[in-house]
Design a protein around this motif. Structure first.
Motif, short mmCIF file in Angstrom:
data_model
loop_
_atom_site.label_atom_id
_atom_site.label_comp_id
_atom_site.label_asym_id
_atom_site.label_seq_id
_atom_site.Cartn_x
_atom_site.Cartn_y
_atom_site.Cartn_z
N VAL A 20 30.41 -8.37 43.83
CA VAL A 20 29.76 -9.85 43.14
C VAL A 20 28.23 -9.50 43.56
O VAL A 20 27.56 -9.11 44.96
N PHE A 22 24.15 -9.77 40.43
CA PHE A 22 23.54 -10.54 39.51
C PHE A 22 22.11 -9.11 39.08
O PHE A 22 21.81 -8.98 40.39
N PRO A 33 26.21 -11.45 35.90
CA PRO A 33 27.04 -10.24 36.30
C PRO A 33 26.31 -9.53 36.05
O PRO A 33 27.14 -8.39 35.14
N ASN A 126 32.88 -8.85 39.55
CA ASN A 126 32.65 -9.30 38.97
C ASN A 126 31.98 -9.40 37.84
O ASN A 126 32.17 -10.46 36.63
N LYS A 130 33.27 -12.75 33.52
CA LYS A 130 32.16 -13.44 32.87
C LYS A 130 33.65 -13.99 31.62
O LYS A 130 33.92 -13.53 30.73
N ALA A 136 28.57 -16.84 35.07
CA ALA A 136 27.83 -16.52 36.62
C ALA A 136 29.14 -16.08 37.24
O ALA A 136 29.19 -17.23 38.80
N ARG A 138 30.89 -15.89 40.76
CA ARG A 138 31.04 -15.01 41.91
C ARG A 138 31.86 -14.81 43.50
O ARG A 138 32.30 -14.79 44.05
#
Length: 429
Positions: A20, A22, A33, A126, A130, A136, A138
């Protein structure tokens, strides 16, 4: 003692977990992500090494595990795959599943490879979750567990010709004379506790591998004496030299010896009893042997078994016997090839087929419903229960996989407790 059997535990590597993460880059204020996938777990692989002769190494170490896959990383980078665990074994090694008895591999050729336990797949990062409404995510998916099992390893000698016969009929002496092998030779039963291999070269230039195998007694098919060890090694040979003591040094009748040993072979395996046999009537240089030899020759040749008078101690008759054995071996190999070409012999394909597990099981204890299984435990481990998107995905998977439907069939009501691994929650439809 010759180590020809071992029981070991194998564990393939777990797949790495998805990440996970970003994007956090300058001038990218709303990075999406970027969690990468986990690497695959390492396999457990067996490889044949012709330089090995026993399973001795596996006697002292019982547990073997391959490397886990690396977890996924930021910037959509995959985790590295776990390294395979390579276990070297001698040619002639058979690997069986201890639980089912299924043959997983029959390894005979140098360099031959077989994957016995496969590593788990890596989990998804992750970046895969999307959507238009979930910008986003998580949460990510955990890597799968690698296969784990206990196997029985059996080593069967690979020899062209096998020497069979009761203890003390002269097999070890025969081997020492016709090959460069140096087995122990003494006047007591079960002198040969370990199979001995030697290379025979005939006066005509032919050659073959000869194995002197531990002596056989009545009840061997039931494991009495050295029975199972003996019979296991005989299976690999193409032709058998059956050594009889026609001088009856120990007071036994050579014809009765012949019948008893063939009965043991038949009780252990019909296929084994059908192998070509050539009788070596040994100790013909001793007093009283001539009469027995004539009786044995007449009886056995009437049923199609060739009999050769020999004396391992004086080399009498050995050249004629070995030349005939060499010719019979060529015929047996040609018969085997023809059987394969004509499709008479079924092709053996050994596959690892672990017992398929149900994705989940549910049991009820009063008003608590306990859901168990590797799949649901992995799902729980992958869920971020503090994130609404992750929780929604968790519930969606429960419905898609039929867990909710089965809970309803078991009579679950609103407010009842559901337990998955260490997670407990109240059920509301």
């Amino acid at each position: 003692m010759f180590i020809d059997q071992a029981v070991i535990n194998l564990k393939a590597g777990k797949g790495g977990d998805g990440s996970v993460a970003f994007r956090k880059e300058k001038y990218v204020p709303a990075g999406g992500p970027a969690g990468g996938d986990g690497g695959k777990g390492g396999d457990v692989v067996f490889v044949v090494d012709e330089g090995l002769r026993t399973l001795m190494d596996f006697r002292y170490k019982k547990h073997y595990a391959a490397q886990h896959g690396e977890d996924g990383k930021n910037k959509k980078m995959f985790g590295a795959d776990g390294k395979d665990l390579v276990l070297k074994v001698p040619p002639g090694t058979i690997i069986k599943d201890e639980k089912t008895g299924e043959i997983l591999a029959d390894l005979t050729e140098h360099g031959e490879r077989k994957v016995i336990a496969r590593g788990g797949k890596g989990g998804k990062g992750n970046v895969h979750f999307k959507t238009a409404t979930r910008q986003a995510p998580r949460f990510a998916i955990a890597g799968e567990q690698g296969q784990s099992l206990t196997v029985v390893m059996e080593l069967k000698l690979i020899a062209d010709v096998g020497l069979i016969g009761f203890p003390n009929v002269g097999k070890s002496t025969f081997l020492s004379v016709v090959t460069s092998a140096t087995p122990k030779i003494a006047d007591y039963h079960f002198t040969t506790l370990t199979p001995n291999l030697g290379m025979v070269k005939t006066k005509f230039g032919d050659s073959f591998v000869l194995a002197d195998i531990p002596g056989l007694i009545e009840g061997a098919h039931e494991g009495i004496g050295l029975g199972h060890e003996f019979l296991r090694h005989v299976e690999r040979t193409k032709v058998l030299i059956h050594v009889l003591d026609v001088a009856s040094v120990e007071g036994r009748d050579p014809l009765e010896d012949f019948e008893k040993i063939n009965q043991e072979l038949k009780l252990y395996s019909e296929k084994l009893a059908e192998k070509p046999q050539i009788v070596a009537a040994n100790k013909t240089d001793l007093p009283g042997a001539e009469e027995n030899y004539e009786r044995v020759k007449k009886e056995l040749e009437s049923i199609g078994v060739q009999v050769f008078p020999i004396s391992a101690a004086t080399n009498k008759g050995l050249d004629e016997l070995l030349a005939f054995v060499s010719q019979r071996l060529k015929e047996a190999e040609e018969e085997e090839r023809q059987a394969i070409i004509e499709g008479v012999e079924e092709e053996k394909v050994y596959k690892f087929n672990p017992e398929e597990e149900k994705l989940f099981t549910i049991r009820r204890e009063n008003n608590t419903f306990i859901v168990e299984g590797k799949f649901v435990e992995r799902l729980v481990y992958s869920t971020n229960f503090d994130d609404m998107d992750s929780l929604a995905y968790f519930q969606k998977v429960l419905r898609k996989r039929g867990i909710i439907d089965e809970l309803k069939e078991l009579g679950i009501n609103d407010g009842d407790l559901v337990k998955i691994d260490e997670i407990e929650f109240e059920y509301y439809d």
